[in-house]
Design a protein around this motif. Structure first.
Motif, PDB file in Angstrom:
ATOM      1  N   ASP A  25      72.096-128.657  -1.140  1.00  0.00           N
ATOM      2  CA  ASP A  25      72.371-128.848   0.280  1.00  0.00           C
ATOM      3  C   ASP A  25      72.292-127.563   1.112  1.00  0.00           C
ATOM      4  OD1 ASP A  25      74.606-127.595  -0.653  1.00  0.00           O
ATOM      5  OD2 ASP A  25      76.004-129.207  -0.149  1.00  0.00           O
ATOM      6  N   VAL A  26      72.022-126.378   0.517  1.00  0.00           N
ATOM      7  CA  VAL A  26      71.905-125.132   1.287  1.00  0.00           C
ATOM      8  C   VAL A  26      70.540-124.513   0.985  1.00  0.00           C
ATOM      9  CG1 VAL A  26      72.846-122.848   1.754  1.00  0.00           C
ATOM     10  CG2 VAL A  26      74.403-124.748   1.236  1.00  0.00           C
ATOM     11  N   TRP A  27      69.745-124.390   2.042  1.00  0.00           N
ATOM     12  CA  TRP A  27      68.376-123.839   1.943  1.00  0.00           C
ATOM     13  C   TRP A  27      68.391-122.466   2.602  1.00  0.00           C
ATOM     14  CZ3 TRP A  27      64.261-125.671   5.928  1.00  0.00           C
ATOM     15  CH2 TRP A  27      63.042-124.992   5.736  1.00  0.00           C
TER      16      TRP A  27
ATOM     17  N   ASP B 295      73.162-127.582   9.762  1.00  0.00           N
ATOM     18  CA  ASP B 295      73.484-126.415  10.571  1.00  0.00           C
ATOM     19  C   ASP B 295      72.513-125.306  10.194  1.00  0.00           C
ATOM     20  OD1 ASP B 295      75.603-127.824  11.644  1.00  0.00           O
ATOM     21  OD2 ASP B 295      77.066-126.989  10.221  1.00  0.00           O
ATOM     22  N   VAL B 296      71.776-124.797  11.178  1.00  0.00           N
ATOM     23  CA  VAL B 296      70.733-123.807  10.920  1.00  0.00           C
ATOM     24  C   VAL B 296      71.104-122.498  11.660  1.00  0.00           C
ATOM     25  CG1 VAL B 296      68.287-123.277  11.015  1.00  0.00           C
ATOM     26  CG2 VAL B 296      69.040-125.655  10.749  1.00  0.00           C
ATOM     27  N   ALA B 297      71.052-121.401  10.894  1.00  0.00           N
ATOM     28  CA  ALA B 297      71.357-120.081  11.487  1.00  0.00           C
ATOM     29  C   ALA B 297      70.365-119.060  10.957  1.00  0.00           C
ATOM     30  CB  ALA B 297      72.774-119.664  11.144  1.00  0.00           C
ATOM     31  N   SER B 298      70.154-117.985  11.751  1.00  0.00           N
ATOM     32  CA  SER B 298      69.235-116.936  11.334  1.00  0.00           C
ATOM     33  C   SER B 298      69.692-115.603  11.901  1.00  0.00           C
ATOM     34  CB  SER B 298      67.810-117.249  11.823  1.00  0.00           C
ATOM     35  OG  SER B 298      66.940-116.185  11.523  1.00  0.00           O
ATOM     36  N   ASP B 299      69.459-114.493  11.136  1.00  0.00           N
ATOM     37  CA  ASP B 299      69.761-113.149  11.638  1.00  0.00           C
ATOM     38  C   ASP B 299      68.471-112.400  11.941  1.00  0.00           C
ATOM     39  OD1 ASP B 299      68.782-112.744   9.133  1.00  0.00           O
ATOM     40  OD2 ASP B 299      70.484-111.567   8.413  1.00  0.00           O
ATOM     41  N   ALA B 300      67.377-113.154  12.119  1.00  0.00           N
ATOM     42  CA  ALA B 300      66.093-112.516  12.413  1.00  0.00           C
ATOM     43  C   ALA B 300      66.151-111.852  13.786  1.00  0.00           C
ATOM     44  CB  ALA B 300      64.977-113.570  12.378  1.00  0.00           C
ATOM     45  N   GLY B 301      65.162-111.011  14.049  1.00  0.00           N
ATOM     46  CA  GLY B 301      65.088-110.393  15.356  1.00  0.00           C
ATOM     47  C   GLY B 301      64.889-111.436  16.435  1.00  0.00           C
TER      48      GLY B 301
ATOM     49  N   ALA C  68      70.000-123.024   6.055  1.00  0.00           N
ATOM     50  CA  ALA C  68      70.142-124.404   6.576  1.00  0.00           C
ATOM     51  C   ALA C  68      71.116-125.123   5.665  1.00  0.00           C
ATOM     52  CB  ALA C  68      68.800-125.118   6.622  1.00  0.00           C
ATOM     53  N   ASP C  69      72.264-125.456   6.238  1.00  0.00           N
ATOM     54  CA  ASP C  69      73.326-126.099   5.468  1.00  0.00           C
ATOM     55  C   ASP C  69      73.338-127.594   5.816  1.00  0.00           C
ATOM     56  OD1 ASP C  69      75.511-126.828   4.061  1.00  0.00           O
ATOM     57  OD2 ASP C  69      76.946-125.546   5.140  1.00  0.00           O
ATOM     58  N   PHE C  70      72.830-128.418   4.869  1.00  0.00           N
ATOM     59  CA  PHE C  70      72.715-129.862   5.111  1.00  0.00           C
ATOM     60  C   PHE C  70      74.059-130.540   4.890  1.00  0.00           C
ATOM     61  CE2 PHE C  70      68.439-128.476   4.100  1.00  0.00           C
ATOM     62  CZ  PHE C  70      67.688-129.108   5.092  1.00  0.00           C
ATOM     63  N   HIS C  71      74.416-131.443   5.779  1.00  0.00           N
ATOM     64  CA  HIS C  71      75.666-132.161   5.664  1.00  0.00           C
ATOM     65  C   HIS C  71      75.509-133.321   4.685  1.00  0.00           C
ATOM     66  CE1 HIS C  71      78.007-130.630   9.367  1.00  0.00           C
ATOM     67  NE2 HIS C  71      77.110-129.731   9.017  1.00  0.00           N
ATOM     68  N   ALA C  72      76.654-133.846   4.288  1.00  0.00           N
ATOM     69  CA  ALA C  72      76.642-134.944   3.307  1.00  0.00           C
ATOM     70  C   ALA C  72      75.953-136.197   3.865  1.00  0.00           C
ATOM     71  CB  ALA C  72      78.060-135.295   2.876  1.00  0.00           C
ATOM     72  N   ASP C  73      75.959-136.392   5.174  1.00  0.00           N
ATOM     73  CA  ASP C  73      75.336-137.592   5.773  1.00  0.00           C
ATOM     74  C   ASP C  73      73.840-137.441   5.956  1.00  0.00           C
ATOM     75  OD1 ASP C  73      77.669-139.011   5.853  1.00  0.00           O
ATOM     76  OD2 ASP C  73      78.214-138.358   7.877  1.00  0.00           O
TER      77      ASP C  73
END
Length: 472
Positions: A325-327, A360-366, A463-468
């Protein structure tokens, strides 16, 4: 009163006179006529015998002129002649009824030959004798041993089973059809009276109606229900198998259910998940496989194929998927995540099917400048891109406006309708390069891919995928 001796003498004289008178009055009757008879007993005494139907005597009047005397001679010492009964009086006698006589019989018609082949007047005997003209009657009128010879005849076929149809292998030529023969050669079973052209075909391993097909009854092919079967496997057609009328199963169980309101896999449940509609939660389904790639190319969201098995090289470092569930990944080129069914497909064609993209998608890119002047950590195209992949092609689903368009964590809670609107009126549209048969792709979806492309070359994302995350 007379004395006694006188009375005696008077009595004797009277008796003597009576005797003389009796002898003088009696005379032997003269034989003047023949008396008819059938046997000797009817002729009485006096040496009479029954001969040729009359009473006669061999030595005295009336003399038996035709009777053969003891010793086999005639009255004149000659030998008797042989006569033959000729009851039909056609001049030809019955060889089996000879009469040995010294004179022609008077009580029965006779002939001096025994050449008749039918001497019975009650069955047309006068039509049968040597040299008689042939009649078209199925008999040998001329007594030559040939039936109806010389008459124009037709070809007939023996009909031993009396069904009106003849045996093609057994023929005969007659001037008219005799009893037991047919004027056709259409019997396919000459020894079975129930088998002939036009007979009712029944299930018995026979070609009852002689049409060249066995057990092609009117019921063959009619719909029926197979006992003890479920779903589409209960659909059957009547068939004749080894002489028995059976309901033959026409459908085998499919490996998967499709969304067609039928129990395709014959397990008693219709349109069941995950075959129809997919799994409610990808992470909870043991048949679901996860994976990800870092592609060595910046695709800008535009693809012409699904990407898991594309020829694009894998970039380094590789993407990872933990706990299903975490990419995570890094680098500014395109990245693809996939969830697929191991060994099968999902039918996502049922109306109101939705893909719950909860991540939930997050990034520390420029950061770069987006189209409205703000800053974001993602490339300048509409992301994320969803690809539906299957043996019939693929669909590229694109959000009508970018979702990853800021530098903050994006909490994506999207219910993507399948199929999405194609007229541009919804949040998601079918993008270019997609297969034209949208429903065909949705009926067999093997894999769902998610495409993202960060902005900065050195930045990372998660990318943290939820259970649903799944297909309700």
């Amino acid at each position: 009163m007379l004395p006694i001796d006188r009375l005696v003498r008077s009595a004797l004289v009277t008796l003597g006179a009576c005797v003389v008178l009796a002898v003088a009055c009696y005379e032997v009757p003269e034989v003047r006529d023949y008396y008819t008879c059938k046997e000797d007993a009817e002729c009485g005494d006096g040496g009479f015998v029954c001969d040729d139907g009359v009473c006669c005597r061999e030595q005295e009047d009336p003399i038996c002129l035709g009777r053969v005397r003891d010793g086999g001679t005639c009255l004149d010492g000659g030998r008797p002649l042989t006569f033959y009964e000729d009851l039909d009086e056609d001049g030809f006698g019955n060889l089996t009824r000879p009469l040995y006589r010294c004179a022609p019989p008077l009580s029965v018609p006779t002939a001096t030959n025994g050449e008749d082949c039918n001497d019975n007047p009650t069955v047309g005997g006068r039509l049968f004798f040597p040299g008689a003209p042939e009649q078209c009657d199925g008999f040998d009128n001329s007594c030559e041993g040939v039936i109806d010879e010389g008459l124009d005849g037709g070809l007939y076929y023996l009909d031993e089973d009396n069904d009106g149809f003849g045996d093609p292998a057994r023929t005969g030529t007659f001037c008219q059809r005799p009893i037991g023969w047919a004027d056709n050669r259409n019997d396919c079973s000459p020894n079975n009276g129930a088998v002939y052209p036009g007979a009712l075909e029944v299930c018995n391993t026979l070609d009852d109606d002689c049409n060249g097909a066995t057990d092609d009854t009117a019921q063959v092919g009619l719909a029926c229900t197979v006992p003890n079967k479920l779903g589409v496997c209960a659909q059957g057609a009547r068939a004749c198998v080894s002489g028995k009328d059976v309901c033959s199963q026409v459908n085998n169980p499919a490996p998967l259910d499709t969304c067609n309101s039928k129990d395709d896999d014959c397990d008693g449940t219709t349109d069941e998940k995950p075959d129809c509609g997919g799994p409610i939660r990808f992470a909870a389904d043991p048949s679901v496989v996860f994976g990800a790639r870092h592609l060595g190319s910046a695709l800008q969201g535009v693809t012409g194929e699904c990407l898991k098995d594309s020829s694009l090289p894998n970039a380094s470092p590789a993407d990872t998927v933990t706990n299903n569930d975490v990419w995570t990944g890094s680098g500014s080129t395109s990245h693809v995540f996939w969830v697929e069914r191991d060994g099968g497909t999902w039918d996502l064609s049922r109306p109101l099917t939705t893909l719950k993209l909860f991540v939930d998608v997050a990034s520390d890119a420029g950061t770069g400048t987006n189209t409205d002047g703000g800053l974001n950590r993602w490339s300048q195209h509409r992301q994320p891109v969803v690809l539906l992949c299957g043996p019939g092609g693929f669909l590229r689903l694109v959000p009508a406006s970018p979702i990853l368009d800021s530098a903050t964590t994006e909490q994506i809670r999207k219910n993507i309708p399948l199929p999405p609107l194609t007229d541009g009126g919804g949040e998601w549209i079918v993008g270019s390069n997609s297969s034209p048969d949208v429903q065909g792709v949705l009926r067999q979806v093997k894999r769902i891919e998610l495409l993202v492309q960060p902005y900065g070359a050195s930045g990372s994302f998660s990318a943290d995928f939820h259970a649903d995350f799944g297909l309700p």
